[in-house]
Write a protein that holds these residues in place. Structure first.
Motif, mmCIF file in Angstrom:
data_model
loop_
_atom_site.group_PDB
_atom_site.id
_atom_site.type_symbol
_atom_site.label_atom_id
_atom_site.label_comp_id
_atom_site.label_asym_id
_atom_site.label_seq_id
_atom_site.Cartn_x
_atom_site.Cartn_y
_atom_site.Cartn_z
ATOM 1 N N VAL A 39 -0.246 -1.222 -6.866
ATOM 2 C CA VAL A 39 0.316 -2.456 -6.314
ATOM 3 C C VAL A 39 1.625 -2.785 -7.031
ATOM 4 C CG1 VAL A 39 -0.073 -4.925 -5.923
ATOM 5 C CG2 VAL A 39 -1.986 -3.297 -5.702
ATOM 6 N N LEU A 40 1.577 -2.834 -8.351
ATOM 7 C CA LEU A 40 2.771 -3.181 -9.129
ATOM 8 C C LEU A 40 3.864 -2.122 -9.020
ATOM 9 C CD1 LEU A 40 1.067 -4.567 -12.341
ATOM 10 C CD2 LEU A 40 2.225 -5.882 -10.569
ATOM 11 N N GLY A 41 3.454 -0.861 -8.911
ATOM 12 C CA GLY A 41 4.417 0.232 -8.867
ATOM 13 C C GLY A 41 4.536 0.886 -7.506
ATOM 14 N N TYR A 42 4.290 0.113 -6.451
ATOM 15 C CA TYR A 42 4.374 0.665 -5.095
ATOM 16 C C TYR A 42 5.719 1.362 -4.905
ATOM 17 C CZ TYR A 42 4.766 0.758 0.009
ATOM 18 O OH TYR A 42 4.960 1.146 1.314
ATOM 19 N N ASP A 43 5.662 2.606 -4.403
ATOM 20 C CA ASP A 43 6.868 3.435 -4.306
ATOM 21 C C ASP A 43 7.482 3.502 -2.904
ATOM 22 O OD1 ASP A 43 5.034 5.003 -2.962
ATOM 23 O OD2 ASP A 43 5.123 6.679 -4.365
ATOM 24 N N PHE A 44 6.996 2.668 -1.987
ATOM 25 C CA PHE A 44 7.551 2.562 -0.641
ATOM 26 C C PHE A 44 7.458 3.868 0.154
ATOM 27 C CE2 PHE A 44 9.382 -0.679 -3.297
ATOM 28 C CZ PHE A 44 9.066 -1.813 -2.581
ATOM 29 N N THR A 45 6.370 4.591 -0.087
ATOM 30 C CA THR A 45 6.042 5.768 0.725
ATOM 31 C C THR A 45 4.745 5.466 1.460
ATOM 32 O OG1 THR A 45 4.681 6.833 -0.977
ATOM 33 C CG2 THR A 45 7.068 7.332 -0.991
ATOM 34 N N ARG A 46 4.473 6.220 2.513
ATOM 35 C CA ARG A 46 3.217 6.047 3.249
ATOM 36 C C ARG A 46 2.033 6.348 2.325
ATOM 37 N NH1 ARG A 46 -0.662 7.964 6.472
ATOM 38 N NH2 ARG A 46 -1.072 6.844 8.415
ATOM 39 N N GLU A 47 2.148 7.375 1.509
ATOM 40 C CA GLU A 47 1.094 7.718 0.565
ATOM 41 C C GLU A 47 0.903 6.598 -0.460
ATOM 42 O OE1 GLU A 47 3.707 9.773 1.319
ATOM 43 O OE2 GLU A 47 2.527 10.946 2.749
ATOM 44 N N GLY A 48 2.016 6.000 -0.867
ATOM 45 C CA GLY A 48 1.937 4.864 -1.784
ATOM 46 C C GLY A 48 1.222 3.684 -1.158
ATOM 47 N N MET A 49 1.426 3.478 0.146
ATOM 48 C CA MET A 49 0.735 2.394 0.837
ATOM 49 C C MET A 49 -0.763 2.667 0.878
ATOM 50 S SD MET A 49 0.682 -0.548 2.192
ATOM 51 C CE MET A 49 2.424 -0.932 2.319
ATOM 52 N N ILE A 50 -1.150 3.908 1.071
ATOM 53 C CA ILE A 50 -2.578 4.247 1.054
ATOM 54 C C ILE A 50 -3.163 3.927 -0.327
ATOM 55 C CG2 ILE A 50 -4.247 6.156 1.161
ATOM 56 C CD1 ILE A 50 -2.348 7.414 3.315
ATOM 57 N N ARG A 51 -2.449 4.292 -1.383
ATOM 58 C CA ARG A 51 -2.922 3.997 -2.737
ATOM 59 C C ARG A 51 -3.015 2.482 -2.967
ATOM 60 N NH1 ARG A 51 0.490 8.407 -3.746
ATOM 61 N NH2 ARG A 51 2.197 7.046 -4.397
ATOM 62 N N LEU A 52 -2.035 1.745 -2.458
ATOM 63 C CA LEU A 52 -2.022 0.298 -2.602
ATOM 64 C C LEU A 52 -3.243 -0.312 -1.916
ATOM 65 C CD1 LEU A 52 1.046 -1.987 -2.278
ATOM 66 C CD2 LEU A 52 -1.052 -2.572 -1.109
ATOM 67 N N VAL A 53 -3.490 0.076 -0.667
ATOM 68 C CA VAL A 53 -4.640 -0.467 0.070
ATOM 69 C C VAL A 53 -5.940 -0.078 -0.630
ATOM 70 C CG1 VAL A 53 -5.911 -0.392 2.262
ATOM 71 C CG2 VAL A 53 -3.420 -0.643 2.268
ATOM 72 N N ARG A 54 -6.023 1.137 -1.147
ATOM 73 C CA ARG A 54 -7.216 1.584 -1.886
ATOM 74 C C ARG A 54 -7.457 0.694 -3.103
ATOM 75 N NH1 ARG A 54 -10.932 2.720 0.272
ATOM 76 N NH2 ARG A 54 -10.646 4.307 1.773
ATOM 77 N N ALA A 55 -6.381 0.280 -3.778
ATOM 78 C CA ALA A 55 -6.516 -0.575 -4.959
ATOM 79 C C ALA A 55 -7.042 -1.964 -4.594
ATOM 80 C CB ALA A 55 -5.177 -0.701 -5.687
ATOM 81 N N LEU A 56 -6.800 -2.389 -3.366
ATOM 82 C CA LEU A 56 -7.190 -3.732 -2.941
ATOM 83 C C LEU A 56 -8.560 -3.788 -2.280
ATOM 84 C CD1 LEU A 56 -3.775 -4.920 -1.463
ATOM 85 C CD2 LEU A 56 -4.703 -5.355 -3.742
ATOM 86 N N THR A 57 -9.150 -2.636 -2.028
ATOM 87 C CA THR A 57 -10.414 -2.584 -1.291
ATOM 88 C C THR A 57 -11.457 -1.777 -2.065
ATOM 89 O OG1 THR A 57 -9.643 -0.637 -0.057
ATOM 90 C CG2 THR A 57 -9.271 -2.793 0.964
ATOM 91 N N THR A 58 -12.685 -1.816 -1.581
ATOM 92 C CA THR A 58 -13.748 -1.012 -2.185
ATOM 93 C C THR A 58 -13.690 0.404 -1.629
ATOM 94 O OG1 THR A 58 -15.323 -1.624 -0.464
ATOM 95 C CG2 THR A 58 -15.284 -2.996 -2.447
ATOM 96 N N ASP A 59 -14.372 1.300 -2.294
ATOM 97 C CA ASP A 59 -14.413 2.694 -1.841
ATOM 98 C C ASP A 59 -15.054 2.834 -0.472
ATOM 99 O OD1 ASP A 59 -13.219 3.376 -4.222
ATOM 100 O OD2 ASP A 59 -15.085 4.006 -5.183
ATOM 101 N N ASN A 60 -15.905 1.898 -0.084
ATOM 102 C CA ASN A 60 -16.589 1.954 1.211
ATOM 103 C C ASN A 60 -15.715 1.509 2.381
ATOM 104 O OD1 ASN A 60 -18.938 2.779 -0.080
ATOM 105 N ND2 ASN A 60 -19.636 0.670 -0.363
ATOM 106 N N PHE A 61 -14.601 0.843 2.093
ATOM 107 C CA PHE A 61 -13.751 0.322 3.165
ATOM 108 C C PHE A 61 -13.047 1.470 3.881
ATOM 109 C CE2 PHE A 61 -9.681 -1.448 4.703
ATOM 110 C CZ PHE A 61 -10.198 -2.382 5.590
ATOM 111 N N GLN A 62 -13.138 1.467 5.199
ATOM 112 C CA GLN A 62 -12.515 2.510 6.007
ATOM 113 C C GLN A 62 -11.072 2.116 6.345
ATOM 114 O OE1 GLN A 62 -14.038 5.495 6.798
ATOM 115 N NE2 GLN A 62 -15.549 4.685 5.359
#
Length: 169
Positions: A39-62
């Motif tokens: 979140v703090l180091g979001y790199d403005f890539t699509r892969e970075g957005m996936i990592r950001l969303v993963r940080a904000l949600t549980t592992d079970n979230f689709q």
């Protein structure tokens, strides 16, 4: 960050706030967890957005492609990117986004504190601390939920919030 803004309004302009809902809210002094790096180091890539969303949600979230594509497209707007980068740098420099305890104690509006039990962004202990500091407060801890209660469990979040708004005096 919206919760921290709402806290400030509730203290500085209490006449504007009849009821307050804080969901995984910043505002208390707490250590910045390494899990927040996406979140703090979001790199403005699509892969970075996936990592950001993963940080904000549980592992079970689709996570679906539509969510990622939508959020990614918004994030790369030059003005959004500039504002996001500046905000995240400010949070890093400050060591978090917080108010002093005595400031939070000044809140007089009935307040609902909602927190995901598995929130990696805002520790569960913060929800209990808000409940201690804010006199007229209620708490709702959502199991199997990360930071995005309204995204991960929208029906539960909406029902809980609506019940609070209807009932709290």
């Amino acid at each position: 960050m919206g919760g921290a803004s709402a806290l400030g309004v509730a203290v500085e302009r209490p006449g504007l706030v009849r009821k307050l809902v804080l969901m995984g809210s910043a505002g208390l002094v707490s250590k910045i967890d390494p899990a927040l790096e996406p979140v703090l180091g979001y790199d403005f890539t699509r892969e970075g957005m996936i990592r950001l969303v993963r940080a904000l949600t549980t592992d079970n979230f689709q996570i679906d492609d539509a969510m990622i594509d939508y959020r990614y497209a918004l994030s790369v707007d030059p003005e959004t990117r500039r504002a996001y980068s500046a905000t995240m740098q400010w949070i890093r420099d400050q060591g978090g986004l917080y108010y002093e305890d005595d400031y939070i104690r000044r809140i007089t509006a009935p307040t609902l504190i909602v927190n995901g039990k598995l929130d990696k962004v805002v520790p569960l202990a913060n929800a209990y601390k808000f409940l201690e500091l804010i006199g007229p407060s209620w708490g709702y801890i959502m199991p199997d939920c990360g930071h995005w209660a309204m995204i991960e469990h929208p029906v539960d979040f909406a029902r809980t919030t609506a019940a609070f708004i209807e009932a709290a005096q």
